[in-house]
Design a protein around this motif. Structure first.
Motif, PDB file in Angstrom:
ATOM      1  N   MET A   1       0.855  -1.239   0.049  1.00 50.10           N
ATOM      2  CA  MET A   1       0.105   0.093   0.147  1.00 50.10           C
ATOM      3  C   MET A   1       0.777   1.239  -0.138  1.00 50.10           C
ATOM      4  O   MET A   1       1.929   1.372   0.712  1.00 50.10           O
ATOM      5  CB  MET A   1      -0.783   0.135   1.197  1.00 50.10           C
ATOM      6  CG  MET A   1      -1.756   1.250   1.266  1.00 50.10           C
ATOM      7  SD  MET A   1      -2.906   1.317   2.723  1.00 50.10           S
ATOM      8  CE  MET A   1      -1.817   1.420   4.095  1.00 50.10           C
ATOM      9  N   THR A   2       0.583   2.154  -0.726  1.00 49.03           N
ATOM     10  CA  THR A   2       1.066   3.554  -0.990  1.00 49.03           C
ATOM     11  C   THR A   2       0.669   4.436   0.267  1.00 49.03           C
ATOM     12  O   THR A   2      -0.389   4.554   0.268  1.00 49.03           O
ATOM     13  CB  THR A   2       1.154   3.989  -2.163  1.00 49.03           C
ATOM     14  OG1 THR A   2       1.780   3.320  -3.361  1.00 49.03           O
ATOM     15  CG2 THR A   2       1.968   5.623  -2.382  1.00 49.03           C
ATOM     16  N   THR A   3       1.609   4.786   0.996  1.00 50.50           N
ATOM     17  CA  THR A   3       1.186   5.777   2.074  1.00 50.50           C
ATOM     18  C   THR A   3       1.728   7.161   1.706  1.00 50.50           C
ATOM     19  O   THR A   3       2.602   7.539   0.929  1.00 50.50           O
ATOM     20  CB  THR A   3       1.814   5.234   3.317  1.00 50.50           C
ATOM     21  OG1 THR A   3       3.361   5.378   3.268  1.00 50.50           O
ATOM     22  CG2 THR A   3       1.267   3.964   3.791  1.00 50.50           C
ATOM     23  N   HIS A   4       0.985   8.028   2.357  1.00 50.60           N
ATOM     24  CA  HIS A   4       1.343   9.374   2.354  1.00 50.60           C
ATOM     25  C   HIS A   4       1.485  10.226   3.629  1.00 50.60           C
ATOM     26  O   HIS A   4       0.563   9.772   4.379  1.00 50.60           O
ATOM     27  CB  HIS A   4       0.143  10.471   1.317  1.00 50.60           C
ATOM     28  CG  HIS A   4       0.162   9.946  -0.001  1.00 50.60           C
ATOM     29  ND1 HIS A   4      -0.592   8.701  -0.346  1.00 50.60           N
ATOM     30  CD2 HIS A   4       0.313  10.450  -1.077  1.00 50.60           C
ATOM     31  CE1 HIS A   4      -0.635   8.668  -1.475  1.00 50.60           C
ATOM     32  NE2 HIS A   4       0.103   9.580  -2.269  1.00 50.60           N
ATOM     33  N   SER A   5       2.624  11.032   3.812  1.00 48.98           N
ATOM     34  CA  SER A   5       2.852  11.755   5.041  1.00 48.98           C
ATOM     35  C   SER A   5       3.371  13.152   4.931  1.00 48.98           C
ATOM     36  O   SER A   5       3.906  13.338   3.887  1.00 48.98           O
ATOM     37  CB  SER A   5       3.490  10.778   5.928  1.00 48.98           C
ATOM     38  OG  SER A   5       4.864  10.746   5.519  1.00 48.98           O
ATOM     39  N   CYS A  53      -3.027   7.723   4.891  1.00 52.39           N
ATOM     40  CA  CYS A  53      -2.210   9.157   5.149  1.00 52.39           C
ATOM     41  C   CYS A  53      -2.111   9.684   6.617  1.00 52.39           C
ATOM     42  O   CYS A  53      -2.951   9.347   7.288  1.00 52.39           O
ATOM     43  CB  CYS A  53      -3.056  10.148   4.292  1.00 52.39           C
ATOM     44  SG  CYS A  53      -2.669  11.880   4.450  1.00 52.39           S
ATOM     45  N   GLN A  54      -0.826  10.041   6.581  1.00 49.24           N
ATOM     46  CA  GLN A  54      -0.544  10.695   8.142  1.00 49.24           C
ATOM     47  C   GLN A  54      -0.235  11.982   8.256  1.00 49.24           C
ATOM     48  O   GLN A  54       0.775  12.536   7.110  1.00 49.24           O
ATOM     49  CB  GLN A  54       0.403   9.993   8.866  1.00 49.24           C
ATOM     50  CG  GLN A  54       0.653  10.443  10.246  1.00 49.24           C
ATOM     51  CD  GLN A  54       1.959   9.685  10.946  1.00 49.24           C
ATOM     52  OE1 GLN A  54       3.005   9.741  10.873  1.00 49.24           O
ATOM     53  NE2 GLN A  54       1.341   8.457  11.760  1.00 49.24           N
ATOM     54  N   PRO A 173       6.501   7.425   4.009  1.00 47.73           N
ATOM     55  CA  PRO A 173       6.421   6.385   5.077  1.00 47.73           C
ATOM     56  C   PRO A 173       5.726   7.161   6.299  1.00 47.73           C
ATOM     57  O   PRO A 173       6.025   8.396   6.240  1.00 47.73           O
ATOM     58  CB  PRO A 173       7.517   5.820   5.406  1.00 47.73           C
ATOM     59  CG  PRO A 173       8.557   6.799   5.064  1.00 47.73           C
ATOM     60  CD  PRO A 173       8.048   7.550   3.852  1.00 47.73           C
ATOM     61  N   PHE A 174       4.932   6.630   6.990  1.00 51.51           N
ATOM     62  CA  PHE A 174       4.437   7.386   8.493  1.00 51.51           C
ATOM     63  C   PHE A 174       5.573   7.630   9.393  1.00 51.51           C
ATOM     64  O   PHE A 174       6.586   6.830   9.231  1.00 51.51           O
ATOM     65  CB  PHE A 174       3.376   6.271   9.077  1.00 51.51           C
ATOM     66  CG  PHE A 174       2.048   6.488   8.512  1.00 51.51           C
ATOM     67  CD1 PHE A 174       1.679   6.724   7.354  1.00 51.51           C
ATOM     68  CD2 PHE A 174       0.880   5.630   9.168  1.00 51.51           C
ATOM     69  CE1 PHE A 174       0.590   6.854   6.640  1.00 51.51           C
ATOM     70  CE2 PHE A 174      -0.267   5.701   8.621  1.00 51.51           C
ATOM     71  CZ  PHE A 174      -0.533   6.164   7.178  1.00 51.51           C
ATOM     72  N   MET A 175       5.384   8.969   9.832  1.00 47.76           N
ATOM     73  CA  MET A 175       6.546   9.125  10.770  1.00 47.76           C
ATOM     74  C   MET A 175       6.506   8.874  12.122  1.00 47.76           C
ATOM     75  O   MET A 175       7.121   8.777  13.083  1.00 47.76           O
ATOM     76  CB  MET A 175       6.801  10.692  10.543  1.00 47.76           C
ATOM     77  CG  MET A 175       7.414  11.033   9.265  1.00 47.76           C
ATOM     78  SD  MET A 175       7.392  13.031   8.702  1.00 47.76           S
ATOM     79  CE  MET A 175       5.592  13.147   8.294  1.00 47.76           C
ATOM     80  N   PHE A 176       5.185   8.480  12.670  1.00 45.67           N
ATOM     81  CA  PHE A 176       4.794   8.207  13.948  1.00 45.67           C
ATOM     82  C   PHE A 176       3.874   7.023  13.840  1.00 45.67           C
ATOM     83  O   PHE A 176       3.405   6.538  12.878  1.00 45.67           O
ATOM     84  CB  PHE A 176       3.930   9.297  14.606  1.00 45.67           C
ATOM     85  CG  PHE A 176       4.670  10.578  14.882  1.00 45.67           C
ATOM     86  CD1 PHE A 176       5.490  10.989  16.051  1.00 45.67           C
ATOM     87  CD2 PHE A 176       4.862  11.539  13.753  1.00 45.67           C
ATOM     88  CE1 PHE A 176       6.155  12.042  16.316  1.00 45.67           C
ATOM     89  CE2 PHE A 176       5.491  12.727  14.106  1.00 45.67           C
ATOM     90  CZ  PHE A 176       6.313  12.984  15.195  1.00 45.67           C
ATOM     91  N   ALA A 177       3.894   6.456  14.847  1.00 47.39           N
ATOM     92  CA  ALA A 177       2.812   5.075  15.055  1.00 47.39           C
ATOM     93  C   ALA A 177       1.476   5.361  14.773  1.00 47.39           C
ATOM     94  O   ALA A 177       1.030   6.692  15.075  1.00 47.39           O
ATOM     95  CB  ALA A 177       3.038   4.444  16.564  1.00 47.39           C
TER      96      ALA A 177
END
Length: 294
Positions: A1-5, A53-54, A173-177
């Protein structure tokens, strides 16, 4: 899955509602709220994760002319965070309309070359005609491709704004949990909650001069936390206001702060408050370093 942050920097004049919006988007209280300038002194980061998304919302100090070492640091922090952010959100107080301060911040955002969205806050307090008028004023500023009418307090318009900002986040990638809500150390958040209680209950001249440090946080048993906090002020007269006649004010501050600390820690709290005078602490560079106001 492509994530956005990515990072969203919230810029605006003091008391425009940036902290209220951060808390609304995050879904819990990560930034203190009070109707006083300089309430936000550090760049407070709130984390909103949804699906792929984050967004990390950076609640910046209100933009104002520096007057001492404290406000100089606040101004530098605003500039640095804007440079490091993927998107800026310029917030405007709908009740006050677009003023010289908003135009100054808009020019600064344009100079920072960061993609900017505008949010006109407090529209719940405006008539339809007044809302249309302020939106038109915001649309002709020198920055911002989109303008959203919102009420951070009631949540009106906030979901649409969040969806728009999510669409601006770059791939990464997400920077936080996913369950993180802020990057603040717990002791700092507790200190800020105590400062909020002080600000809301003291006279106009005291809030600027107040800082709070949590000196001790311990759990003597599983269902009880003990918090010892020091309230700094700059003069004996300010100390007198914070303590109050026969200690009534400090008692009221303690009752209010303890409720917030218990909500945050989810346990019973024994809160020990003391007040100390430290003259001109806002101009003490070494002390500001130790307080983490960079």
């Amino acid at each position: 899955m492509t994530t956005h942050s990515g990072f969203v920097a919230l810029a605006g004049r003091p008391n425009v509602g940036k902290s209220t919006l951060v808390n609304a988007v995050v879904g819990e209280k990560v930034a203190i709220v009070a109707d006083r300038p300089q309430t936000t002194r550090r760049a407070i980061r709130g984390v909103h994760s949804s699906g792929d998304c984050q967004m990390v919302l950076v609640d910046l100090p209100g933009v104002q002319r520096p007057r001492d070492a404290l406000t100089e640091r606040m101004a530098r922090r605003v500039q640095q965070e804007l440079q490091d952010s993927d998107v800026a959100l310029l917030m405007i107080n709908g009740e006050q309309g677009v003023g010289p301060g908003d135009r100054f911040i808009a020019r600064a955002l344009a100079g920072a070359q960061v993609r900017t969205t505008i949010a006109v806050n407090k529209v719940d307090r405006l008539s339809r005609t007044a809302t249309v008028e302020i939106l038109e004023q915001a649309a002709v500023l020198e920055v911002g491709e989109d303008v959203f009418p919102i009420s951070a307090r009631t949540g009106v318009g906030v979901p649409a704004l969040v969806e728009h900002l999510q669409g601006l986040m770059p791939e990464g990638p997400f920077m936080f949990a996913t369950d993180d809500r802020s990057d603040q150390p717990r002791a700092l958040l507790l200190a800020e909650l105590v400062r909020e209680a002080v600000i809301r209950r003291t006279f106009q001249e005291v809030p600027h001069a107040v800082e709070v440090v949590v000196e001790e946080l311990e759990w003597p048993r599983e269902d009880l936390a003990r918090v010892r906090a020091l309230i700094w002020v700059e003069s004996e007269s300010q100390k007198g206001i914070v303590v109050g006649a026969r200690g009534k004010m400090i008692k009221a501050i303690g009752i209010a702060a303890r409720k917030e600390l218990e909500r945050e820690l989810e346990t019973h709290v024994h809160l020990d408050l003391s007040v100390r005078v430290r003259r001109d602490w806002r101009g003490d560079e070494g002390l500001l370093d130790r307080l983490g106001i960079t």
